[in-house]
Write a protein that holds these residues in place. Structure first.
Motif, PDB file in Angstrom:
ATOM      1  N   VAL A 185       0.851  -1.203   0.000  1.00 34.22           N
ATOM      2  CA  VAL A 185       0.000   0.000   0.000  1.00 34.22           C
ATOM      3  C   VAL A 185       0.878   1.242   0.000  1.00 34.22           C
ATOM      4  O   VAL A 185       0.658   2.192  -0.759  1.00 34.22           O
ATOM      5  CB  VAL A 185      -0.962  -0.010   1.215  1.00 34.22           C
ATOM      6  N   LYS A 186       1.886   1.229   0.859  1.00 37.38           N
ATOM      7  CA  LYS A 186       2.802   2.361   0.946  1.00 37.38           C
ATOM      8  C   LYS A 186       3.437   2.632  -0.426  1.00 37.38           C
ATOM      9  O   LYS A 186       3.500   3.780  -0.877  1.00 37.38           O
ATOM     10  CB  LYS A 186       3.891   2.049   1.973  1.00 37.38           C
ATOM     11  N   LYS A 187       3.844   1.572  -1.085  1.00 35.85           N
ATOM     12  CA  LYS A 187       4.536   1.713  -2.355  1.00 35.85           C
ATOM     13  C   LYS A 187       3.615   2.273  -3.430  1.00 35.85           C
ATOM     14  O   LYS A 187       3.994   3.182  -4.174  1.00 35.85           O
ATOM     15  CB  LYS A 187       5.097   0.342  -2.781  1.00 35.85           C
ATOM     16  N   VAL A 188       2.399   1.748  -3.480  1.00 32.93           N
ATOM     17  CA  VAL A 188       1.509   2.186  -4.561  1.00 32.93           C
ATOM     18  C   VAL A 188       1.122   3.662  -4.376  1.00 32.93           C
ATOM     19  O   VAL A 188       0.960   4.401  -5.341  1.00 32.93           O
ATOM     20  CB  VAL A 188       0.277   1.256  -4.709  1.00 32.93           C
ATOM     21  N   HIS A 189       1.024   4.123  -3.128  1.00 36.62           N
ATOM     22  CA  HIS A 189       0.751   5.542  -2.885  1.00 36.62           C
ATOM     23  C   HIS A 189       1.969   6.393  -3.264  1.00 36.62           C
ATOM     24  O   HIS A 189       1.848   7.389  -3.953  1.00 36.62           O
ATOM     25  CB  HIS A 189       0.445   5.788  -1.397  1.00 36.62           C
ATOM     26  N   SER A 190       3.123   5.997  -2.756  1.00 39.69           N
ATOM     27  CA  SER A 190       4.281   6.888  -2.844  1.00 39.69           C
ATOM     28  C   SER A 190       5.069   6.754  -4.136  1.00 39.69           C
ATOM     29  O   SER A 190       5.652   7.731  -4.600  1.00 39.69           O
ATOM     30  CB  SER A 190       5.203   6.670  -1.643  1.00 39.69           C
ATOM     31  N   GLU A 191       5.040   5.543  -4.735  1.00 37.39           N
ATOM     32  CA  GLU A 191       5.836   5.355  -5.952  1.00 37.39           C
ATOM     33  C   GLU A 191       5.019   4.875  -7.132  1.00 37.39           C
ATOM     34  O   GLU A 191       5.465   4.956  -8.274  1.00 37.39           O
ATOM     35  CB  GLU A 191       6.917   4.283  -5.704  1.00 37.39           C
ATOM     36  N   GLY A 192       3.850   4.300  -6.853  1.00 39.94           N
ATOM     37  CA  GLY A 192       3.077   3.704  -7.929  1.00 39.94           C
ATOM     38  C   GLY A 192       3.379   2.228  -8.042  1.00 39.94           C
ATOM     39  O   GLY A 192       3.869   1.614  -7.097  1.00 39.94           O
ATOM     40  N   GLY A 193       3.132   1.681  -9.220  1.00 39.52           N
ATOM     41  CA  GLY A 193       3.266   0.245  -9.416  1.00 39.52           C
ATOM     42  C   GLY A 193       1.930  -0.304  -9.873  1.00 39.52           C
ATOM     43  O   GLY A 193       0.921   0.416  -9.868  1.00 39.52           O
ATOM     44  N   TYR A 194       1.907  -1.571 -10.300  1.00 41.02           N
ATOM     45  CA  TYR A 194       0.699  -2.178 -10.848  1.00 41.02           C
ATOM     46  C   TYR A 194       0.175  -1.356 -12.031  1.00 41.02           C
ATOM     47  O   TYR A 194      -1.016  -1.184 -12.209  1.00 41.02           O
ATOM     48  CB  TYR A 194      -0.396  -2.319  -9.795  1.00 41.02           C
ATOM     49  N   GLY A 195       1.087  -0.765 -12.793  1.00 43.70           N
ATOM     50  CA  GLY A 195       0.685   0.033 -13.943  1.00 43.70           C
ATOM     51  C   GLY A 195       0.290   1.448 -13.581  1.00 43.70           C
ATOM     52  O   GLY A 195      -0.215   2.193 -14.411  1.00 43.70           O
ATOM     53  N   SER A 196       0.510   1.832 -12.320  1.00 44.15           N
ATOM     54  CA  SER A 196       0.077   3.168 -11.889  1.00 44.15           C
ATOM     55  C   SER A 196       1.262   4.084 -11.615  1.00 44.15           C
ATOM     56  O   SER A 196       2.331   3.630 -11.202  1.00 44.15           O
ATOM     57  CB  SER A 196      -0.759   3.052 -10.618  1.00 44.15           C
ATOM     58  N   GLN A 197       1.032   5.364 -11.834  1.00 44.59           N
ATOM     59  CA  GLN A 197       2.039   6.372 -11.518  1.00 44.59           C
ATOM     60  C   GLN A 197       2.114   6.617 -10.000  1.00 44.59           C
ATOM     61  O   GLN A 197       3.080   7.187  -9.515  1.00 44.59           O
ATOM     62  CB  GLN A 197       1.658   7.705 -12.184  1.00 44.59           C
ATOM     63  N   GLY A 198       1.040   6.230  -9.295  1.00 43.77           N
ATOM     64  CA  GLY A 198       0.988   6.531  -7.866  1.00 43.77           C
ATOM     65  C   GLY A 198       0.751   8.007  -7.636  1.00 43.77           C
ATOM     66  O   GLY A 198       0.587   8.786  -8.576  1.00 43.77           O
ATOM     67  N   TYR A 199       0.709   8.384  -6.361  1.00 49.05           N
ATOM     68  CA  TYR A 199       0.485   9.809  -6.049  1.00 49.05           C
ATOM     69  C   TYR A 199       1.800  10.536  -5.798  1.00 49.05           C
ATOM     70  O   TYR A 199       1.817  11.746  -5.662  1.00 49.05           O
ATOM     71  CB  TYR A 199      -0.405   9.950  -4.818  1.00 49.05           C
ATOM     72  N   LYS A 200       2.883   9.768  -5.656  1.00 53.85           N
ATOM     73  CA  LYS A 200       4.216  10.362  -5.482  1.00 53.85           C
ATOM     74  C   LYS A 200       4.282  11.346  -4.318  1.00 53.85           C
ATOM     75  O   LYS A 200       4.499  12.531  -4.490  1.00 53.85           O
ATOM     76  CB  LYS A 200       4.649  11.065  -6.774  1.00 53.85           C
ATOM     77  N   TYR A 201       4.009  10.838  -3.131  1.00 55.28           N
ATOM     78  CA  TYR A 201       4.190  11.673  -1.943  1.00 55.28           C
ATOM     79  C   TYR A 201       4.742  10.786  -0.848  1.00 55.28           C
ATOM     80  O   TYR A 201       4.808   9.566  -0.990  1.00 55.28           O
ATOM     81  CB  TYR A 201       2.867  12.333  -1.535  1.00 55.28           C
ATOM     82  N   ASP A 202       5.118  11.415   0.236  1.00 54.98           N
ATOM     83  CA  ASP A 202       5.757  10.714   1.342  1.00 54.98           C
ATOM     84  C   ASP A 202       4.673  10.082   2.214  1.00 54.98           C
ATOM     85  O   ASP A 202       4.101  10.739   3.079  1.00 54.98           O
ATOM     86  CB  ASP A 202       6.591  11.748   2.128  1.00 54.98           C
ATOM     87  N   TRP A 203       4.397   8.795   1.964  1.00 54.25           N
ATOM     88  CA  TRP A 203       3.332   8.100   2.693  1.00 54.25           C
ATOM     89  C   TRP A 203       3.815   7.752   4.099  1.00 54.25           C
ATOM     90  O   TRP A 203       4.916   7.222   4.267  1.00 54.25           O
ATOM     91  CB  TRP A 203       2.955   6.825   1.942  1.00 54.25           C
TER      92      TRP A 203
END
Lengths: 712, 497
Positions: B296-314
């Motif tokens: 969860v932390k990764k997908v928010h802060s870096e993305g993954g699973y084809g997503s850009q993510g939100y790119k913030y410090d989770w």
């Protein structure tokens, strides 16, 4: 959802045609917008401040349009028009370009290390040779305001400053200084103030006071200077007056300072893509260079176009349509996502422009295709998902009980789960520390200080609000209370309760007692000590002395009933006697009780579960429980008993539990029931009372003490 | 029952005439109050078809108190005229008379008298004519003698305005013989008794007819709360559609399950103090599945699973904050996570109806807590069209067939659709609820297979209930300020009718 106000006629002029209100409403609906209100400045002022104030105001018609919270590119007239025109195939999406300045040297914004502690990020860009009109200027200011309110999270994440570049000279320095050391003339003021003075000046400013907290307690405040020491801005509070833009401004320096760099880049991209339309070279933005404390440099705005490849099959599959690849590419292009068929299978290459920061995954692209296709053109289908429905056992029991309690002459109340501390403590003659209540950190009023730990106050308040109704009042409620429970991941759990109250000229204890008997009858629990239920005298400060009894079910206390204490009645403003009953429902779930709750499962997965150790010994007083005969003996033994010993779980249960090599099969249903029940004590088993007898024998002990049976 | 004497007298009167008698006349001739006679008529009517009585009403004019006085003594102005001797009268003397003030001006305007202000010893009144005609009195006398028809309507209304006359409506009965007319009264039985059944005497008896116009006696019973009745119906609909109920009995939730697991970023405004109730005790949750937490932390802060993510410090500290759940979707997230931990994915259909909490400003339609209805379907290859199809089935069961979908935004669904239905009463489209397809950034970190789609929708329970039961203020429905009479009186809930 942000609302954008645009002048109707200006909007129609930009769209190149007029619409009736209904037509425009329809267009909005299709595009995911909502025409929220049709109004005018005059109407707004007269509604908010009274008709007399509105006399001079404009009555130009305004459309208030609700925009989805992630579409920052639709927060101003320019963006709305561009989005709608491309959607209607009237315009090709413009291409935004970052260009080097003609002079060759880009404007520089130098960030010093002092900013790290308060607001570490900054980005900048220049809008060169822009032409403002009054309307464009208003929209420019309005967009900053909308961005500040939304993506910038009330300036806490990002703050925008725009400056007349010709009034200042670079390079610019973004630094942080103690409030006493910053001194400048802020926007629209006539004299200079120190930063400290400004903070107190703006305490009473209805607009700016909301942003002061962002830096108020910091030792140093962020500030941007030009090369001559002129203050451009003190973000996120106010700009300097010196560099303020006007209708005649030709060159605009845009800076965004931030605590979140990603958001700062998005905001800068939004500002410049929206207004570069009015530059002499439309849709070009002059780059600025940001120099970091470590000497690294970066050019802004990013204006990044990202390319994604996906298949039309993916979109067709997800949406439930069957359109050719070519058509899907056209649909996406209508949504400002320029797309082309690559020719490799059904692949489409989609270009995501800098204005569409909301597109972060293929599913966002898929949604845009669905919108362009028209949600309401998608055929309805019924999935073939075959499932068998189950009720949540606790809710099923609740539903059944509610029916029969109403049939027993009681009326259902529905009271709030949140209440004041007083309701569950002082008013009931209890101490708040005894309640196991969870406390709310940010209640707006005393009504929301805690989650209720008992249903009784809600029923008493319901009676108080209905005192004028004919007597008797007979109320009940079956609902959840919340109790602190350290074994749960969140440290609290719900507990389902049944509460009833009888309010009349005489206390009617026998009525409430009768209701208890009836409830037990409904639950198929007989009146008997031991296996059934019984009540016995008890002391409880909520009840009148000598008029309270505790309810026992299979030897465990499950609730209380009695005549309420006159002090309690008084505190709830009740004038008549009242008897009441409150008890737990969950102990009566029976076989379904052990159905694992989903939220526990998710939490339990987190808890490191040691690999099941082989039991030290499987030999028990019931025989060897690794053999069918021993298991059957134990099953028989538990047929009419809840526990191995006595009326509550003890270490004896834990010991026998550990002796079992595996969970018993469903055929041994008494044993299985007991096993599941004892398993639920897993976390708290250390605290179980000691065993009186010995039930598990050493692995090689020969002699079996059969007397153990008889002692129980 | 009225005095039998009056009953019998009345019956004999009726017997003597061919057509019938008027109750008012009979009352006058018997010298009893009309009400006594009305009572007698009612009693006789209750005894069967002894008589038939037709209600009549007539209007006539009557003098009021002041009117009677004028009819006897003359109008005030006439009495003023009459009290002035040929040598005149001092104005102050005149004003001392009871009718002086009131009659003076009218007499003046009739030019019957004059005032000599210059008279020695104060103003003095003199007659100006020899004779007068007291029309008011004459008109009133006409009315008093029952000849009001000789006056014109305008004249009567004029006198009515002066509170001298009033028009009264008199109700009387025109009584004729009934089909079983008799001058003797047999007592009627009120109810059938066990004795009558035993000895068969009921065959001979006459029974007093029932008054079917009256209401029956209200049964002594309990009642279910209307909101809960509607909840029961919604549960029923979900069960009919094969949906399994989720265990939503956990009001306290961690921000992690309420927001983070749903890919709702930590700076999202819904996570503000202004919108959500945070807990001070117990303030923090613990024990999140560690691997899942990392994903969860990764997908928010870096993305993954084809997503850009939100790119913030989770921050896990933010996720740990305990709150009162703002939606039941937190439970859906736990259920989907649990589903993903199964060895093999099986399709599911889930529903729940339970309380959620928002730290909102309260008004007539918003409370800090309300019930959310939620439906979730997880299966391979579900489409947006499937979501619309299920919504169509669901709302058809509520009697709503005309649906329309508007693109919307929601952090954890994509696409997101607001569901509208055409309201025949309001003649416009009204919003029913929200729906969407859960984002891959929510589902894939849980470990669900990539080709599994999860579609969901939600609506509030209070809104349809308020519409159903015509309640405008939510406080009358939910909470302790409920109007119990409304609870007592509310009908059963059939959502499709």
């Amino acid at each position: 959802m942000p609302t954008v106000g645009v002048k109707r006629d200006l909007l129609f002029k930009a769209l190149g045609r007029t619409y009736t209100d209904e037509e425009f409403d329809e267009l909005c609906f299709e595009f995911g917008l909502e025409l929220d209100e049709i109004t005018s400045e005059k109407e707004i002022i007269s509604r908010e401040q009274g008709g007399s104030k509105a006399s001079g105001a404009s009555d130009v018609i305004l459309y208030k349009i609700d925009v989805p919270a992630n579409r920052y590119d639709l927060l101003c007239l320019e963006g709305l028009v561009r989005g709608l025109q491309v959607f209607k195939n009237k315009l090709e999406a413009p291409r935004y370009r970052r260009v080097a300045p003609v002079s060759g040297e880009p404007q520089k914004l130098i960030i010093t290390k002092e900013t790290a502690a308060v607001r570490p990020h900054a980005v900048a860009a220049v809008l060169r040779n822009i032409t403002f009109t009054q309307e464009r200027y208003d929209s420019f200011i309005e967009l900053q305001d909308k961005l500040h309110q939304n993506v910038c999270r009330k300036r806490s994440l990002v703050a925008i400053g725009t400056h007349d570049l010709d009034t200042v000279s670079g390079p610019f320095t973004y630094t942080a200084k103690p409030p006493g050391d910053i001194r400048f003339k802020p926007l629209n003021q006539t004299k200079e103030y120190t930063a400290a003075q400004l903070m107190s000046l703006y305490k009473t400013d209805s607009h700016l006071k909301h942003f002061l907290h962002i830096i108020e307690d910091k030792p140093a405040y962020p500030v941007i200077y030009d090369s001559n020491g002129v203050v451009l801005s003190m973000p996120p509070i106010i700009n300097g007056d010196h560099s303020k833009i006007s209708l005649n401004t030709k060159n605009v320096f845009v800076e965004c300072t931030a605590t979140d760099l990603t958001k700062a880049k998005i905001v800068l991209d939004m500002m410049v893509t929206m207004f570069s339309e009015y530059c002499s070279q439309p849709f070009t933005v002059e780059e600025a260079e940001v120099v970091y404390p470590d000497g690294k440099t970066c050019k802004y705005p990013e204006l990044a176009y990202r390319k994604e490849k996906l298949s039309s099959g993916f979109i067709n599959r997800k949406v439930g349509i069957n359109e050719p690849t070519e058509k899907i590419a056209q649909l996406l292009t209508k949504m400002c996502l320029r797309s082309e068929v690559t020719g490799v299978g059904d692949e489409i290459q989609v270009e995501i422009p800098p204005t569409r920061s909301d597109v972060i995954h293929a599913c966002d692209i898929m949604e845009d295709a669905a919108m362009a296709y028209g949600f309401n053109n998608i055929p309805y289908t019924t999935p073939g998902t075959y499932t068998v429905a189950n009720q949540f056992p606790l809710n099923k029991l609740t539903e059944l009980l509610r029916q029969d309690l109403a049939a027993a002459g009681f009326t259902e109340a529905l009271t709030f789960a949140l209440c004041s501390k007083e309701d569950i403590s002082d008013k009931l003659g209890k101490k708040i520390s005894e309640t196991r209540a969870v406390h709310i950190a940010n209640p707006k009023t005393a009504e929301f200080q805690v989650a209720r730990t008992t249903l009784l106050p809600g029923l008493l308040k319901t009676i108080a609000a209905n005192r004028k109704m004919p007597l008797p009042l007979k109320l009940f409620e079956i609902s959840d209370v919340v109790l602190k429970d350290e074994t749960k991941d969140v440290g609290a759990r719900n507990s389902r309760r049944f509460c009833a109250a009888y309010y009349n000229k005489s206390p009617g204890f026998e009525v409430i007692h009768g209701l208890l008997d009836r409830t037990m009858q409904l639950l198929a629990v007989k009146a008997a000590r031991g296996d059934g239920y019984h009540i016995q005298a008890s002391d409880d400060s909520t009840f009148f002395p000598g008029r309270c009894a505790e309810i026992f079910f299979r030897g465990k206390s499950v609730g209380r009933l009695g005549v309420l204490h006159p002090d309690v009645l008084g505190r709830f403003e009740l004038a008549m006697p009242c008897s009441a009953l409150e008890m737990d429902v969950e102990p009566f779930l029976g076989r379904t009780a052990e159905t694992a709750l989903a939220h526990e499962v998710a939490a339990a997965a987190a808890v490191h579960r040691p690999p099941p150790a082989r039991p030290a010994s499987t030999r028990t007083v019931f025989g060897d429980v690794s053999a069918p005969a021993g298991l059957r003996a134990l099953d028989d033994f538990l047929a009419d008993k809840s526990y191995v010993e006595g009326f509550e779980a003890t270490q004896a249960d834990a010991a026998v539990f550990d002796a079992l090599p595996a969970a018993p099969g469903p055929a041994l249903r008494h044993l299985a029931r007991w096993y599941n029940h004892i398993e639920s004590f897993r976390r708290e088993r250390g605290g179980l009372p000691a065993a009186k007898g010995r039930f598990v024998l050493d692995a090689f002990e020969e002699h079996v003490d059969v007397d153990a049976f008889n002692k129980i | 029952m009225a005095d039998t004497g009056v009953l019998e007298t009345l019956l004999r009167r009726i017997e003597k005439v061919d057509d019938g008698v008027d109750s008012l006349e009979v009352a006058t001739s018997l010298g009893v109050d009309h009400q006594v006679l009305v009572g007698a008529v009612k009693s006789l009517q209750a005894l069967g078809d002894l008589i038939s009585a037709e209600l009549r009403s007539s209007k006539h004019w009557e003098l009021l108190g002041e009117g009677t006085e004028i009819a006897e003594q003359g109008s005030h102005e006439a009495r003023v005229f009459g009290s002035i001797p040929p040598e005149g009268l001092g104005q102050s003397e005149l004003m001392k008379l009871s009718f002086g003030k009131i009659g003076f001006s009218k007499a003046m305007s009739n030019k019957w008298i004059r005032v000599d202000k210059a008279h020695e010893g104060g103003p003095r009144i003199f007659r100006t004519v020899e004779d007068i005609e007291d029309q008011v009195r004459e008109k009133l006398l006409l009315v008093q003698r029952g000849n009001s028809s000789k006056l014109e309507e305008k004249e009567k209304n004029e006198l009515k305005k002066r509170k001298l006359l009033s028009e009264v409506t008199v109700k009387s009965y025109w009584i004729t013989k009934g089909s079983s007319f008799s001058t003797t009264i047999t007592k009627l039985e009120t109810e059938l008794t066990p004795e009558m059944i035993a000895n068969g005497s009921w065959k001979e008896k006459k029974f007093k007819p029932y008054n079917f116009e009256a209401m029956g006696v209200a049964p002594d019973c309990g009642h279910m709360h209307p909101l809960m009745k509607v909840r029961t119906q919604f549960r029923q609909i979900f069960l009919e559609m094969g949906f399994t109920e989720m265990p939503t009995n956990n009001f306290i939730e961690s921000s992690f399950w309420n927001f983070d697991s749903l890919f709702q970023p930590q700076q999202h405004p819904a996570r503000d103090q202004h919108d959500t109730f945070f807990l001070s005790d117990p303030a923090l949750a613990h024990g999140f599945p560690p691997d899942y937490l990392e994903r969860v932390k990764k997908v928010h802060s870096e993305g993954g699973y084809g997503s850009q993510g939100y790119k913030y410090d989770w921050k896990v500290e933010e996720a740990q904050k305990n709150i009162l759940r703002t939606h039941t979707t937190a439970v859906s997230a736990r259920m989907l996570y649990k589903l993903a931990q199964q060895e093999k994915f099986t399709p599911v259909k889930y529903f729940s109806i339970d309380r959620v909490f928002r730290n909102e400003t309260l008004d007539a339609t918003h409370l800090a807590e309300f019930h959310q209805i939620e439906g979730v379907v997880a299966d391979y290859g579900l489409t947006l069209g499937d979501l619309m199809g299920i919504l169509h089935e669901f709302f058809t069961k509520l009697g709503i067939t005309k649906l329309r979908f508007k693109p919307a935004y929601n952090p954890y669904t994509e696409p997101s659709m607001e569901v509208f239905s055409y309201h025949e009463g309001l003649k416009k489209w009204v919003e029913l609820g929200n729906s969407g397809v859960f984002r891959p950034e929510m589902l894939l970190p849980m470990g669900l297979p990539e080709d599994v789609s999860v579609i969901a929708w939600g609506l509030s329970l209070e809104r349809p209930t308020m519409i159903k039961y015509g309640i405008n203020n939510i406080r009358e429905l939910v909470g302790h300020k409920v109007n119990l009479q409304m609870v007592y009186d509310s009908p059963v809930c059939r959502l499709d009718s």
